[in-house]
Design an enzyme around this catalytic site. Structure first.
Site, PDB file in Angstrom:
ATOM      1  N   GLU A  34      -5.342  28.363 -15.931  1.00 58.45           N
ATOM      2  CA  GLU A  34      -6.229  27.675 -17.283  1.00 58.45           C
ATOM      3  C   GLU A  34      -5.025  27.810 -18.318  1.00 58.45           C
ATOM      4  O   GLU A  34      -5.453  27.698 -19.451  1.00 58.45           O
ATOM      5  CB  GLU A  34      -7.348  28.821 -17.890  1.00 58.45           C
ATOM      6  CG  GLU A  34      -8.417  29.168 -16.908  1.00 58.45           C
ATOM      7  CD  GLU A  34      -9.102  30.148 -17.115  1.00 58.45           C
ATOM      8  OE1 GLU A  34     -10.064  29.955 -17.993  1.00 58.45           O
ATOM      9  OE2 GLU A  34      -9.164  31.142 -16.627  1.00 58.45           O
ATOM     10  N   SER A 160     -13.013  29.829 -15.824  1.00 55.06           N
ATOM     11  CA  SER A 160     -13.448  28.347 -15.934  1.00 55.06           C
ATOM     12  C   SER A 160     -13.920  27.754 -14.927  1.00 55.06           C
ATOM     13  O   SER A 160     -13.801  26.479 -14.585  1.00 55.06           O
ATOM     14  CB  SER A 160     -12.138  27.693 -16.593  1.00 55.06           C
ATOM     15  OG  SER A 160     -11.728  28.118 -17.752  1.00 55.06           O
ATOM     16  N   TYR A 226     -14.262  21.179 -19.965  1.00 57.30           N
ATOM     17  CA  TYR A 226     -13.091  20.760 -20.944  1.00 57.30           C
ATOM     18  C   TYR A 226     -12.795  19.240 -21.169  1.00 57.30           C
ATOM     19  O   TYR A 226     -11.993  18.930 -22.008  1.00 57.30           O
ATOM     20  CB  TYR A 226     -11.737  21.580 -20.155  1.00 57.30           C
ATOM     21  CG  TYR A 226     -11.944  23.041 -20.166  1.00 57.30           C
ATOM     22  CD1 TYR A 226     -12.281  23.633 -21.595  1.00 57.30           C
ATOM     23  CD2 TYR A 226     -12.059  23.952 -19.218  1.00 57.30           C
ATOM     24  CE1 TYR A 226     -12.224  25.143 -21.525  1.00 57.30           C
ATOM     25  CE2 TYR A 226     -12.084  25.133 -19.318  1.00 57.30           C
ATOM     26  CZ  TYR A 226     -12.157  25.761 -20.468  1.00 57.30           C
ATOM     27  OH  TYR A 226     -12.313  27.185 -20.227  1.00 57.30           O
ATOM     28  N   ARG A 265     -17.816  36.781 -24.261  1.00 55.17           N
ATOM     29  CA  ARG A 265     -18.876  35.511 -23.934  1.00 55.17           C
ATOM     30  C   ARG A 265     -19.530  36.138 -22.644  1.00 55.17           C
ATOM     31  O   ARG A 265     -18.912  36.275 -21.784  1.00 55.17           O
ATOM     32  CB  ARG A 265     -18.225  34.312 -24.012  1.00 55.17           C
ATOM     33  CG  ARG A 265     -19.328  33.110 -24.206  1.00 55.17           C
ATOM     34  CD  ARG A 265     -19.008  31.912 -23.838  1.00 55.17           C
ATOM     35  NE  ARG A 265     -18.863  31.928 -22.395  1.00 55.17           N
ATOM     36  CZ  ARG A 265     -17.809  31.257 -21.886  1.00 55.17           C
ATOM     37  NH1 ARG A 265     -16.572  30.857 -22.354  1.00 55.17           N
ATOM     38  NH2 ARG A 265     -17.795  30.860 -20.604  1.00 55.17           N
ATOM     39  N   ASP A 267     -22.003  34.883 -19.541  1.00 53.65           N
ATOM     40  CA  ASP A 267     -22.624  33.890 -18.894  1.00 53.65           C
ATOM     41  C   ASP A 267     -23.851  34.108 -18.221  1.00 53.65           C
ATOM     42  O   ASP A 267     -23.837  35.194 -17.340  1.00 53.65           O
ATOM     43  CB  ASP A 267     -21.711  33.177 -18.041  1.00 53.65           C
ATOM     44  CG  ASP A 267     -20.368  32.411 -18.889  1.00 53.65           C
ATOM     45  OD1 ASP A 267     -20.774  32.168 -20.174  1.00 53.65           O
ATOM     46  OD2 ASP A 267     -19.290  32.170 -18.120  1.00 53.65           O
ATOM     47  N   GLU A 281     -21.061  36.767 -15.397  1.00 56.26           N
ATOM     48  CA  GLU A 281     -19.598  37.385 -15.984  1.00 56.26           C
ATOM     49  C   GLU A 281     -19.656  37.241 -17.131  1.00 56.26           C
ATOM     50  O   GLU A 281     -20.482  36.982 -18.098  1.00 56.26           O
ATOM     51  CB  GLU A 281     -18.723  36.471 -15.185  1.00 56.26           C
ATOM     52  CG  GLU A 281     -18.313  35.012 -15.857  1.00 56.26           C
ATOM     53  CD  GLU A 281     -17.261  34.376 -15.011  1.00 56.26           C
ATOM     54  OE1 GLU A 281     -16.310  34.710 -15.186  1.00 56.26           O
ATOM     55  OE2 GLU A 281     -17.456  32.953 -15.008  1.00 56.26           O
ATOM     56  N   ASN A 283     -16.556  37.297 -20.185  1.00 55.69           N
ATOM     57  CA  ASN A 283     -15.310  36.398 -20.412  1.00 55.69           C
ATOM     58  C   ASN A 283     -14.862  37.180 -21.558  1.00 55.69           C
ATOM     59  O   ASN A 283     -15.130  37.114 -22.624  1.00 55.69           O
ATOM     60  CB  ASN A 283     -15.416  35.223 -20.787  1.00 55.69           C
ATOM     61  CG  ASN A 283     -16.121  34.133 -19.510  1.00 55.69           C
ATOM     62  OD1 ASN A 283     -15.554  33.742 -18.868  1.00 55.69           O
ATOM     63  ND2 ASN A 283     -17.542  34.003 -19.658  1.00 55.69           N
ATOM     64  N   GLY A 287     -12.972  30.549 -24.404  1.00 53.63           N
ATOM     65  CA  GLY A 287     -11.885  29.416 -25.397  1.00 53.63           C
ATOM     66  C   GLY A 287     -12.142  29.424 -26.688  1.00 53.63           C
ATOM     67  O   GLY A 287     -13.086  29.667 -27.313  1.00 53.63           O
TER      68      GLY A 287
END
Length: 319
Positions: A34, A160, A226, A265, A267, A281, A283, A287
């Site tokens: 990433e 990602s 992205y 964050r 998900d 998961e 994070n 980002g």
């Protein structure tokens, strides 16, 4: 039940919480898959902090080059996604050097980065997550005998959605598993859940407004995250308010169960046929680009990008 507010409590940028100009090193880049996203995140964070009057030094870093840490600072802002930056390695180095840094510590970072460890912890604390199994060269035959599509095959410790594959009914399950093991040495197989993709940012220990993600691709993969400009990010979510409130509560529980701090964050997939939520998961270094979800959620809660970065600085500096 946590109420999903239109705004989240925060200390304004012009407050006296952190009165002086801080020396901040923003770390980005790194050796992981990433890297390019991380460089973008680092540039955005550095620009925001400079606009607030801080003395900011933006630096690339790798396990072979730690020279960026030699600069005397008040704190480090980690914008390093994936390997080395998000898995606890960098956090351990910073702890050993007694350098203050934003985000989760080494243990929480390592656990969140390893999807199987994180999901096992979710199960212990009552956060629902899809059934899964770790696949290694030693148990691959047993896994292939017990699992059938639709399933998801993914690396244990990549972010990602790198190399994440959905294997549909009637498709070959063995080939993607063997490919993942060839690349990573092991992988994870997970029950495929068809439904809405949601994400919930956590700032401090408070949930930010949930976002529904509608990619034009099969799922919210690297390209959708992205590169695409037609992925939809929705705050007007067609799900019951009680369910959204439950997901926010569970997101904070997932964040805390791993020992995360400052921000993260989480998900989610909400199963189409049952409206049951499943955590995928956490994070720990999400980002910070114009496509990124934590800044979008913060904006919806009343925090612009610079204010979000300042809030993270305050949480870190005053810890």
């Amino acid at each position: 039940m946590t109420q999903i507010a239109d705004h989240v409590a925060f200390t304004p940028v012009n407050s006296k919480t952190v009165e002086r100009r801080l020396r901040i090193t923003v770390l980005s880049g790194g050796p992981g898959s990433e890297r390019e996203v991380s460089l973008k995140s680092g540039r955005a964070v550095a620009a925001a902090l400079k606009s607030l009057g801080h003395d900011v030094y933006l630096a690339d870093i790798s396990p072979e080059d730690l020279s960026a840490l030699d600069r005397p600072v008040d704190m480090v802002f980690i914008a390093l996604h994936g390997a080395f930056g998000e898995d606890g390695q960098l956090q351990k180095i910073l702890d050993d050097r007694r350098i203050r840094y934003c985000g989760s510590g080494p243990q929480a970072s390592a656990m969140a980065m390893n999807k199987a460890l994180a999901k096992s912890r979710f199960m212990e604390v009552g956060v629902p997550t899809p059934l899964f199994e770790v696949v290694t060269p030693d148990n691959i035959e047993q896994v292939l005998a017990q699992w059938t599509p639709p399933s998801v095959v993914k690396p244990l410790c990549e972010g990602s959605s790198v190399d994440c594959v959905i294997v549909h009914q009637g498709q070959d399950l063995e080939a993607p598993i063997r490919k993942e093991i060839e690349i990573y040495g092991q992988c994870m197989i997970e029950r495929f859940v068809k439904g809405s993709e949601l994400t919930v940012g956590v700032l401090g220990d408070e949930p930010l407004p949930p976002i529904q993600i509608r990619p034009k691709r099969e799922f919210y993969n690297y390209e959708a995250k992205y590169l695409d400009n037609d992925t939809e990010y929705l705050f007007n979510i067609d799900l019951p308010a009680t369910l959204l409130g439950e997901i926010c509560d569970l997101s904070v529980r997932a964040h805390q169960s791993l020992g995360c701090r400052d921000f993260s964050r989480v998900d989610w997939i909400v199963e189409e046929s049952t409206n049951r939520p499943f955590a995928l998961e956490v994070n720990t270094i999400p980002g910070f680009t114009d496509h990124s979800l934590l800044p979008k959620a913060a904006q919806q809660a009343g925090l612009g990008f610079s204010q979000l970065c300042q809030r993270i600085v305050e949480l870190t500096y005053l810890r």
